[in-house]
Every structure is written in structure tokens, then in C-alpha cells.
Motif scaffolding. Structure first.
Motif, PDB file in Angstrom:
ATOM      1  N   ASP A   1       7.241   1.208  -7.002  1.00  0.00           N
ATOM      2  CA  ASP A   1       7.183   0.108  -6.045  1.00  0.00           C
ATOM      3  C   ASP A   1       7.218   0.585  -4.600  1.00  0.00           C
ATOM      4  OD1 ASP A   1       7.172  -1.955  -8.041  1.00  0.00           O
ATOM      5  OD2 ASP A   1       9.337  -1.658  -8.282  1.00  0.00           O
ATOM      6  N   THR A   2       7.440   1.866  -4.396  1.00  0.00           N
ATOM      7  CA  THR A   2       7.484   2.418  -3.044  1.00  0.00           C
ATOM      8  C   THR A   2       6.151   2.205  -2.344  1.00  0.00           C
ATOM      9  OG1 THR A   2       9.149   4.080  -3.599  1.00  0.00           O
ATOM     10  CG2 THR A   2       7.757   4.511  -1.689  1.00  0.00           C
ATOM     11  N   ALA A   3       6.194   1.548  -1.195  1.00  0.00           N
ATOM     12  CA  ALA A   3       4.978   1.228  -0.456  1.00  0.00           C
ATOM     13  C   ALA A   3       5.353   0.521   0.837  1.00  0.00           C
ATOM     14  CB  ALA A   3       4.055   0.331  -1.289  1.00  0.00           C
ATOM     15  N   VAL A   4       4.352   0.355   1.686  1.00  0.00           N
ATOM     16  CA  VAL A   4       4.482  -0.546   2.815  1.00  0.00           C
ATOM     17  C   VAL A   4       4.074  -1.928   2.336  1.00  0.00           C
ATOM     18  CG1 VAL A   4       3.695  -1.127   5.133  1.00  0.00           C
ATOM     19  CG2 VAL A   4       4.056   1.264   4.501  1.00  0.00           C
ATOM     20  N   TYR A   5       4.927  -2.899   2.541  1.00  0.00           N
ATOM     21  CA  TYR A   5       4.677  -4.257   2.093  1.00  0.00           C
ATOM     22  C   TYR A   5       4.230  -5.118   3.263  1.00  0.00           C
ATOM     23  CZ  TYR A   5       6.577  -3.341  -2.514  1.00  0.00           C
ATOM     24  OH  TYR A   5       6.774  -2.864  -3.783  1.00  0.00           O
ATOM     25  N   TYR A   6       3.120  -5.821   3.065  1.00  0.00           N
ATOM     26  CA  TYR A   6       2.526  -6.643   4.105  1.00  0.00           C
ATOM     27  C   TYR A   6       2.602  -8.116   3.741  1.00  0.00           C
ATOM     28  CZ  TYR A   6       0.442  -2.271   5.701  1.00  0.00           C
ATOM     29  OH  TYR A   6       0.239  -0.994   6.149  1.00  0.00           O
ATOM     30  N   CYS A   7       3.067  -8.906   4.658  1.00  0.00           N
ATOM     31  CA  CYS A   7       3.026 -10.356   4.535  1.00  0.00           C
ATOM     32  C   CYS A   7       1.671 -10.850   5.005  1.00  0.00           C
ATOM     33  CB  CYS A   7       4.142 -10.973   5.376  1.00  0.00           C
ATOM     34  SG  CYS A   7       4.138 -12.768   5.423  1.00  0.00           S
TER      35      CYS A   7
ATOM     36  N   TRP B   1      -2.232 -11.012   8.947  1.00  0.00           N
ATOM     37  CA  TRP B   1      -1.471  -9.927   8.337  1.00  0.00           C
ATOM     38  C   TRP B   1      -0.333  -9.481   9.243  1.00  0.00           C
ATOM     39  CZ3 TRP B   1      -2.857  -7.061   3.749  1.00  0.00           C
ATOM     40  CH2 TRP B   1      -3.969  -7.580   3.089  1.00  0.00           C
ATOM     41  N   GLY B   2       0.809  -9.225   8.637  1.00  0.00           N
ATOM     42  CA  GLY B   2       1.893  -8.616   9.371  1.00  0.00           C
ATOM     43  C   GLY B   2       1.677  -7.125   9.506  1.00  0.00           C
ATOM     44  N   GLN B   3       2.571  -6.466  10.225  1.00  0.00           N
ATOM     45  CA  GLN B   3       2.458  -5.026  10.444  1.00  0.00           C
ATOM     46  C   GLN B   3       3.084  -4.205   9.332  1.00  0.00           C
ATOM     47  OE1 GLN B   3       3.930  -4.184  14.408  1.00  0.00           O
ATOM     48  NE2 GLN B   3       1.967  -4.777  15.322  1.00  0.00           N
ATOM     49  N   GLY B   4       3.778  -4.844   8.431  1.00  0.00           N
ATOM     50  CA  GLY B   4       4.309  -4.167   7.265  1.00  0.00           C
ATOM     51  C   GLY B   4       5.752  -3.743   7.416  1.00  0.00           C
ATOM     52  N   THR B   5       6.413  -3.618   6.279  1.00  0.00           N
ATOM     53  CA  THR B   5       7.770  -3.106   6.225  1.00  0.00           C
ATOM     54  C   THR B   5       7.863  -2.117   5.065  1.00  0.00           C
ATOM     55  OG1 THR B   5      10.123  -3.728   6.130  1.00  0.00           O
ATOM     56  CG2 THR B   5       8.609  -5.013   4.764  1.00  0.00           C
ATOM     57  N   GLN B   6       8.496  -0.982   5.320  1.00  0.00           N
ATOM     58  CA  GLN B   6       8.557   0.089   4.337  1.00  0.00           C
ATOM     59  C   GLN B   6       9.627  -0.192   3.289  1.00  0.00           C
ATOM     60  OE1 GLN B   6       6.693   3.144   4.100  1.00  0.00           O
ATOM     61  NE2 GLN B   6       7.706   3.165   2.087  1.00  0.00           N
ATOM     62  N   VAL B   7       9.238  -0.047   2.027  1.00  0.00           N
ATOM     63  CA  VAL B   7      10.161  -0.112   0.905  1.00  0.00           C
ATOM     64  C   VAL B   7      10.099   1.222   0.176  1.00  0.00           C
ATOM     65  CG1 VAL B   7      10.682  -1.182  -1.317  1.00  0.00           C
ATOM     66  CG2 VAL B   7      10.015  -2.598   0.634  1.00  0.00           C
ATOM     67  N   THR B   8      11.224   1.882   0.061  1.00  0.00           N
ATOM     68  CA  THR B   8      11.294   3.163  -0.626  1.00  0.00           C
ATOM     69  C   THR B   8      12.313   3.072  -1.751  1.00  0.00           C
ATOM     70  OG1 THR B   8      10.743   4.356   1.410  1.00  0.00           O
ATOM     71  CG2 THR B   8      11.706   5.629  -0.388  1.00  0.00           C
ATOM     72  N   VAL B   9      11.872   3.377  -2.958  1.00  0.00           N
ATOM     73  CA  VAL B   9      12.731   3.321  -4.136  1.00  0.00           C
ATOM     74  C   VAL B   9      12.921   4.739  -4.646  1.00  0.00           C
ATOM     75  CG1 VAL B   9      13.107   2.327  -6.406  1.00  0.00           C
ATOM     76  CG2 VAL B   9      11.806   1.054  -4.684  1.00  0.00           C
ATOM     77  N   SER B  10      14.139   5.204  -4.641  1.00  0.00           N
ATOM     78  CA  SER B  10      14.446   6.557  -5.080  1.00  0.00           C
ATOM     79  C   SER B  10      14.797   6.560  -6.561  1.00  0.00           C
ATOM     80  CB  SER B  10      15.600   7.135  -4.270  1.00  0.00           C
ATOM     81  OG  SER B  10      16.795   6.398  -4.476  1.00  0.00           O
ATOM     82  N   SER B  11      14.552   7.696  -7.205  1.00  0.00           N
ATOM     83  CA  SER B  11      14.852   7.851  -8.623  1.00  0.00           C
ATOM     84  C   SER B  11      16.181   8.528  -8.852  1.00  0.00           C
ATOM     85  CB  SER B  11      13.738   8.629  -9.316  1.00  0.00           C
ATOM     86  OG  SER B  11      13.579   9.907  -8.727  1.00  0.00           O
TER      87      SER B  11
ATOM     88  N   GLN C   1       0.839  -1.185   0.000  1.00  0.00           N
ATOM     89  CA  GLN C   1       0.000   0.000   0.000  1.00  0.00           C
ATOM     90  C   GLN C   1       0.880   1.242   0.000  1.00  0.00           C
ATOM     91  OE1 GLN C   1      -2.876   0.300   3.199  1.00  0.00           O
ATOM     92  NE2 GLN C   1      -4.191   1.577   1.922  1.00  0.00           N
ATOM     93  N   ALA C   2       0.694   2.069  -1.011  1.00  0.00           N
ATOM     94  CA  ALA C   2       1.405   3.329  -1.129  1.00  0.00           C
ATOM     95  C   ALA C   2       0.530   4.451  -0.592  1.00  0.00           C
ATOM     96  CB  ALA C   2       1.782   3.590  -2.587  1.00  0.00           C
ATOM     97  N   PRO C   3       1.129   5.555  -0.148  1.00  0.00           N
ATOM     98  CA  PRO C   3       0.341   6.676   0.358  1.00  0.00           C
ATOM     99  C   PRO C   3      -0.667   7.166  -0.667  1.00  0.00           C
ATOM    100  CG  PRO C   3       2.648   6.967   0.905  1.00  0.00           C
ATOM    101  CD  PRO C   3       2.575   5.796  -0.035  1.00  0.00           C
ATOM    102  N   GLY C   4      -1.905   7.321  -0.239  1.00  0.00           N
ATOM    103  CA  GLY C   4      -2.946   7.809  -1.117  1.00  0.00           C
ATOM    104  C   GLY C   4      -3.479   6.797  -2.104  1.00  0.00           C
ATOM    105  N   ARG C   5      -3.016   5.571  -2.020  1.00  0.00           N
ATOM    106  CA  ARG C   5      -3.466   4.535  -2.941  1.00  0.00           C
ATOM    107  C   ARG C   5      -4.079   3.370  -2.180  1.00  0.00           C
ATOM    108  NH1 ARG C   5      -1.677   5.294  -8.096  1.00  0.00           N
ATOM    109  NH2 ARG C   5       0.046   6.784  -8.365  1.00  0.00           N
ATOM    110  N   GLU C   6      -4.874   2.592  -2.882  1.00  0.00           N
ATOM    111  CA  GLU C   6      -5.496   1.427  -2.280  1.00  0.00           C
ATOM    112  C   GLU C   6      -4.478   0.300  -2.135  1.00  0.00           C
ATOM    113  OE1 GLU C   6     -10.093   1.989  -3.875  1.00  0.00           O
ATOM    114  OE2 GLU C   6      -8.879   0.311  -4.574  1.00  0.00           O
ATOM    115  N   ARG C   7      -4.739  -0.549  -1.178  1.00  0.00           N
ATOM    116  CA  ARG C   7      -3.918  -1.733  -0.997  1.00  0.00           C
ATOM    117  C   ARG C   7      -4.019  -2.625  -2.226  1.00  0.00           C
ATOM    118  NH1 ARG C   7      -5.785  -4.552   4.172  1.00  0.00           N
ATOM    119  NH2 ARG C   7      -7.633  -4.838   2.833  1.00  0.00           N
TER     120      ARG C   7
END
Length: 124
Positions: free
Chosen positions: A89-95, A114-124, A39-45
Motif C-alpha cells: 500500500d506504500t504510495a503517494v495518495y491523491y484526492c 487533483w490534490g498534490q498527494g500525501t505520502q503513505v509508507t507501510v513498513s514490514s 502511485q508507488a515509485p516505478g508503478r503506474e497510477r
């Protein structure tokens, strides 16, 4: 109650790789279908990938050819290898873990844990 704990998230440059891990606290899920959502900010899971006990996999079109889901049933652990990462691909990833062992579990409503999530941030 099954506890899922994700790890491996972080900051990576576009084109880079990350490997996420998810450890399950209960051995009862060793034969259950597992997967990843994000789930990315402002977007649906959204669905990312799933893998059944017999290792049948399915991927969202947006990650096909770049992400690989795998599992170690003996360790109650699922992985998500992410290659050729994009800023999108930047989002919180949930197992996630289902209550059964069916293949092609694609809907979030069919996952019970559901897990609590882990943040993935991809910079340009």
C-alpha cells in the motif's frame, strides 16, 4: 478552480491503520463524485476508491475489505480509512474530484481536480 488538500499520511507498520482526509476549497464540489488514487515509485497510477454524492462507493480489488471511503458533504471533505495496511500500500495518495455527480467514476481521466498527494509508507 477547485483546490484539494490531502492530510493524514505518514509511516505505519504493517497491519496498522491510517485515516486520510481531503478538504476541498470550493463548496461547488459538495455534490460531485470524489475519490482516491495512488502511485508507488516505478508503478503506474492506480485507482483506489470512489464515492458519489449519494454515497455510492466502489473499491479496487486490492483494497476491498480494508479501506473505507466516506464524505462529509457539508464540510466538503472526503476521507479514506485504511486498515490492515500492507507494504504494497506504500504510495503517494491523491484526492480527486470529478465535475459531475455520477456513480462509479473509476478512470483518472474522468476526474478534473487533483490534490498534490500525501505520502503513505507501510513498513514490514
Amino acid at each position: 478552480q477547485v483546490q484539494l488538500v490531502e492530510s493524514g499520511g505518514g509511516l505505519v507498520q504493517a497491519g496498522g491503520s491510517l485515516r486520510l482526509s481531503c478538504a476541498a476549497s470550493e463548496r461547488t464540489v459538495s455534490r460531485n463524485t470524489m475519490g482516491w488514487f495512488r502511485q508507488a515509485p516505478g508503478r503506474e497510477r492506480e485507482f483506489v476508491a470512489t464515492i458519489s454524492w449519494r454515497r455510492v462507493t466502489y473499491y479496487a480489488e486490492s483494497v476491498k475489505g480494508r479501506f473505507t471511503i466516506s464524505r462529509d458533504n457539508a464540510k466538503n471533505t472526503v476521507y479514506l480509512q485504511m486498515n490492515s495496511l500492507k507494504p504494497e500500500d506504500t504510495a503517494v495518495y491523491y484526492c480527486v474530484a470529478a465535475a459531475d455527480s455520477r456513480d462509479y467514476v473509476l478512470l483518472s481521466t474522468n476526474y478534473d481536480y487533483w490534490g498534490q498527494g500525501t505520502q503513505v509508507t507501510v513498513s514490514s
